[in-house]
Design a protein around this motif. Structure first.
Motif, PDB file in Angstrom:
ATOM      1  N   LEU A 125       8.062   1.426   6.364  1.00 32.36           N
ATOM      2  CA  LEU A 125       7.410   2.551   5.673  1.00 32.36           C
ATOM      3  C   LEU A 125       8.420   3.295   4.808  1.00 32.36           C
ATOM      4  CD1 LEU A 125       5.207   3.942   8.600  1.00 32.36           C
ATOM      5  CD2 LEU A 125       4.443   2.608   6.636  1.00 32.36           C
ATOM      6  N   VAL A 130       0.850  -1.204   0.000  1.00 32.93           N
ATOM      7  CA  VAL A 130       0.000   0.000   0.000  1.00 32.93           C
ATOM      8  C   VAL A 130       0.881   1.248   0.000  1.00 32.93           C
ATOM      9  CG1 VAL A 130      -1.791   1.232   1.269  1.00 32.93           C
ATOM     10  CG2 VAL A 130      -1.772  -1.249   1.285  1.00 32.93           C
ATOM     11  N   MET A 131       1.908   1.215   0.846  1.00 32.82           N
ATOM     12  CA  MET A 131       2.818   2.363   0.942  1.00 32.82           C
ATOM     13  C   MET A 131       3.603   2.533  -0.362  1.00 32.82           C
ATOM     14  SD  MET A 131       3.609   4.599   3.237  1.00 32.82           S
ATOM     15  CE  MET A 131       3.968   5.933   2.127  1.00 32.82           C
ATOM     16  N   PHE A 147      -3.866  -0.525   5.718  1.00 35.52           N
ATOM     17  CA  PHE A 147      -2.970  -1.049   6.758  1.00 35.52           C
ATOM     18  C   PHE A 147      -3.754  -1.709   7.896  1.00 35.52           C
ATOM     19  CE2 PHE A 147      -0.801   2.445   4.691  1.00 35.52           C
ATOM     20  CZ  PHE A 147       0.435   1.893   4.415  1.00 35.52           C
ATOM     21  N   ALA A 194       2.909   0.013  11.320  1.00 33.39           N
ATOM     22  CA  ALA A 194       3.981  -0.755  10.676  1.00 33.39           C
ATOM     23  C   ALA A 194       5.295  -0.178  11.172  1.00 33.39           C
ATOM     24  CB  ALA A 194       3.890  -0.618   9.164  1.00 33.39           C
ATOM     25  N   ILE A 241       0.479   4.841  11.130  1.00 29.80           N
ATOM     26  CA  ILE A 241       0.246   3.553  10.459  1.00 29.80           C
ATOM     27  C   ILE A 241       0.933   2.449  11.273  1.00 29.80           C
ATOM     28  CG2 ILE A 241       0.859   2.220   8.398  1.00 29.80           C
ATOM     29  CD1 ILE A 241       0.581   4.911   6.831  1.00 29.80           C
ATOM     30  N   LYS A 257       1.389   4.098  -3.008  1.00 36.35           N
ATOM     31  CA  LYS A 257       1.180   5.542  -2.801  1.00 36.35           C
ATOM     32  C   LYS A 257       2.440   6.332  -3.183  1.00 36.35           C
ATOM     33  CE  LYS A 257       0.177   9.169   0.507  1.00 36.35           C
ATOM     34  NZ  LYS A 257       1.347   9.979   0.164  1.00 36.35           N
ATOM     35  N   TYR A 261      -2.683  14.636   3.324  1.00 33.49           N
ATOM     36  CA  TYR A 261      -2.167  14.522   1.961  1.00 33.49           C
ATOM     37  C   TYR A 261      -3.101  15.294   1.023  1.00 33.49           C
ATOM     38  CZ  TYR A 261       0.749  10.966   4.083  1.00 33.49           C
ATOM     39  OH  TYR A 261       1.638  10.315   4.888  1.00 33.49           O
ATOM     40  N   TRP A 311       1.317   9.735   8.807  1.00 32.00           N
ATOM     41  CA  TRP A 311       2.131   8.697   8.180  1.00 32.00           C
ATOM     42  C   TRP A 311       2.595   7.669   9.214  1.00 32.00           C
ATOM     43  CZ3 TRP A 311       7.934   9.061   6.804  1.00 32.00           C
ATOM     44  CH2 TRP A 311       8.294   8.003   5.984  1.00 32.00           C
TER      45      TRP A 311
END
Lengths: 264, 311
Positions: free
Chosen positions: A118, A3-4, B104, A113, A111, A7, B89, A108
């Motif tokens: 990331l 996903v990251m 996520f 993770a 998230i 993006k 964003y 950011w």
């Protein structure tokens, strides 16, 4: 991670596209003048012989009567890497510092993770963008050769593309490291540009003055030999290894630094 | 009672000496914990250490027993976080942003996000850069609530919402508590915290000065009242009323300013016997609560704090 990565690729798409077009377009444009140079090779050689050695070295000038020499002089040895390095510095300096500057680092990093993953996703996207720019820069050489009736080998184009990509990876990697250490994109980019410029100057001075020749050993431009790769069709594994080592070291350092720092 | 958040001597000191110092507090599972303080008191710094953005310089904070720095990803999986900073964003649409953030989280998160967006009357089609401050805040709220986390950490989460949005937000928090969720609600809006919180922590200049049940806080607050009278009633009219103090008079005694602490029932009964033209009795503000905690430091310190607490 996917996903990251998606993006990050989406965010880079237009910047990478325009830099790829810019680098490739410049190479194509200067290539189209090659027939003129080829037809008046003797006069051009005589003209260049009157120029100072330092000036020619600074511009990456070699034998301009051959297609590869002309292309090296006019694009590959200096101007294309400048265009690609500008992209690498700007995009690399943005990977972390832009999130901090834009105030999006809280979102950011909320998230769930690990930070290193990331960042690694962003670096992977940057790597893909660099590959695209290098691929465009290399493939346009093949196209240009066809247009002006010159010959280049596929192996040469591939080897040259690898050298170009390795060089830009390296610039992007130390720019990313600076971005992960600093909170200001401008400062990170400024330092990265300075490093690139100093590296170029060390390569230039080391090549001109016998007493300073050891300076070349500390410059990434020494390992950047696209014209030679294009002509020989072979890769200088030592040079590539040096660039790859610097890249890998900077990437690892960036991941570690980002994992440990305050992200505001 | 199990603890959702535990801070033990938590410190985060910046260069220049500012930050938070030796914070000790615990938030029980299933409660709404209000975290009060003026701008710059250290609320956001505390929260940033809780979600692993900042590394503590001393002590530690844990969430559901997990260390917020070394086990940050596991902590964040259990936390719904709403930032005080509405910058997002900008080039994404609301829908793309939620899809990205939901990527996520567990399956079903995006469906819940869409339901919440409908509930908060949020249009997800425009790009974020075109959203108003209030709609950005709603988008942040939706992303913080969408994965149904057992703990919500909300930093000035109602900032920018209109009164209807604030009401929806507070009602939602009460519903979440009823479902067993824990809420850490940072705010400088006492009325908001007073309405929903079970307990309150007050931070001042980076130090926790009190952790009180909301009922205790209610008893401590001092509210200002201004009474306009048809004629002067005499200086002794308000004598003997518990928690009531005359702080000033104007217009020849026809305007009286009072400081009122605790239940105003007796005062209202006394006013019923006076020729009252008007009464202004605004909700308790943060200043009055802070006054209570600063009295021990002397008048000079109180003045400094009030200056810092201007909202």
């Amino acid at each position: 991670m996917t996903v990251m990565l998606r993006k990050a690729l989406w965010d880079l798409r237009w910047t990478a596209f325009w830099f790829a077009i810019g680098g490739a377009g410049y190479t194509l444009m200067v290539s189209l003048f090659y027939p003129v140079v080829r037809d008046q090779a003797q006069q051009f050689s005589q003209l260049l012989a009157t120029y100072p050695k330092g000036f020619l070295a600074a511009l990456g000038t070699t034998d301009i009567t051959t297609f590869t020499g002309y292309l090296g002089t006019e694009s590959l040895n200096l101007f294309w890497p400048i265009i690609a390095a500008v992209f690498a510095v700007l995009a690399g300096a943005a990977v972390v510092a832009k999130e901090v500057e834009d105030g999006t680092s809280e979102i950011w990093l909320s998230i769930p993770a690990p930070r290193w993953r990331l960042l690694l996703a962003k670096l992977a996207a940057l790597g893909v963008a660099v590959l695209a720019i290098a691929a465009a820069g290399a493939s346009i050489v093949e196209v240009s050769a066809l247009l002006v009736g010159a010959t280049v080998s596929a192996a040469g184009v591939f080897a040259m593309g690898a050298v170009m990509a390795a060089f830009v990876f390296t610039v992007a990697a130390y720019s990313s490291l600076l971005s992960s250490l600093l909170s200001s994109r401008g400062v990170a980019a400024g330092i990265a540009f300075a490093i690139t410029l100093v590296s170029y100057m060390m390569w230039l001075i080391g090549g001109l003055a016998e007493g300073w020749k050891q300076l070349k050993s500390f410059s990434i431009f020494t390992a950047y030999t696209p014209q030679k790769a294009l002509e020989t069709g072979s890769l200088d594994l030592v040079s590539l290894g040096i660039l790859a080592g610097i890249t890998l070291g900077c990437v690892l350092a960036a991941l570690v630094a980002f994992e440990r720092r305050d992200a505001i | 009672m199990a603890e959702a958040i535990v801070a033990r001597r938590l410190s985060k000191v910046y260069r220049g000496g500012r930050g938070v110092f030796d914070l000790d507090f615990a938030v029980h599972e299933g409660e709404i914990f209000g975290f009060l303080g003026p701008n710059g008191a250290g609320k956001t710094t505390t929260i940033r250490t809780m979600i692993g953005l900042l590394r503590p310089t001393g002590g530690a904070v844990t969430i559901f027993g997990l260390d917020c720095w070394s086990q940050s990803p596991a902590v964040k999986a259990r936390v719904g976080f709403v930032s005080a900073d509405p910058r997002l964003y900008e080039k994404m649409t609301g829908a793309a942003f939620l899809e990205f953030m939901a990527g996520f989280r567990a399956t079903g998160t995006l469906d819940r996000a869409r339901k919440l967006a409908t509930q908060f009357e949020l249009d997800l089609k425009p790009k974020i850069r075109h959203l108003s401050r209030g709609n950005r805040q709603k988008l942040l709220l939706v992303q913080g609530l969408m994965h149904d986390a057992p703990l919500l950490i909300l930093d000035e989460a109602s900032g920018g919402l209109d009164p209807l949005g604030q009401e929806q937000f507070l009602t939602h928090l009460e519903e979440e508590r009823a479902r067993g969720k824990t809420v850490f609600l940072s705010s400088h809006n006492l009325a908001e915290v007073e309405r929903v919180a079970d307990r309150v922590g007050i931070i001042r200049e980076g130090r926790m000065v009190a952790v009180e049940a909301i009922a205790t806080l209610r008893g401590l607050r001092t509210r200002k009242m201004e009474v306009t009278l048809e004629r002067e009633v005499g200086s002794g009219f308000f004598d003997g009323l518990p928690g009531v103090q005359v702080t000033g008079t104007r217009d020849g005694g026809r305007r009286v300013e009072l400081a009122v602490r605790g239940n105003p029932r007796d005062l209202l009964a006394r006013l019923g016997t006076a020729p009252v033209l008007d009464v202004v009795f605004p909700p308790a503000d943060l200043e009055s609560v802070f006054m209570h905690y600063y009295r021990d430091d002397g008048e000079g310190a109180a003045a400094d704090v009030l200056e810092a607490a201007r909202l």
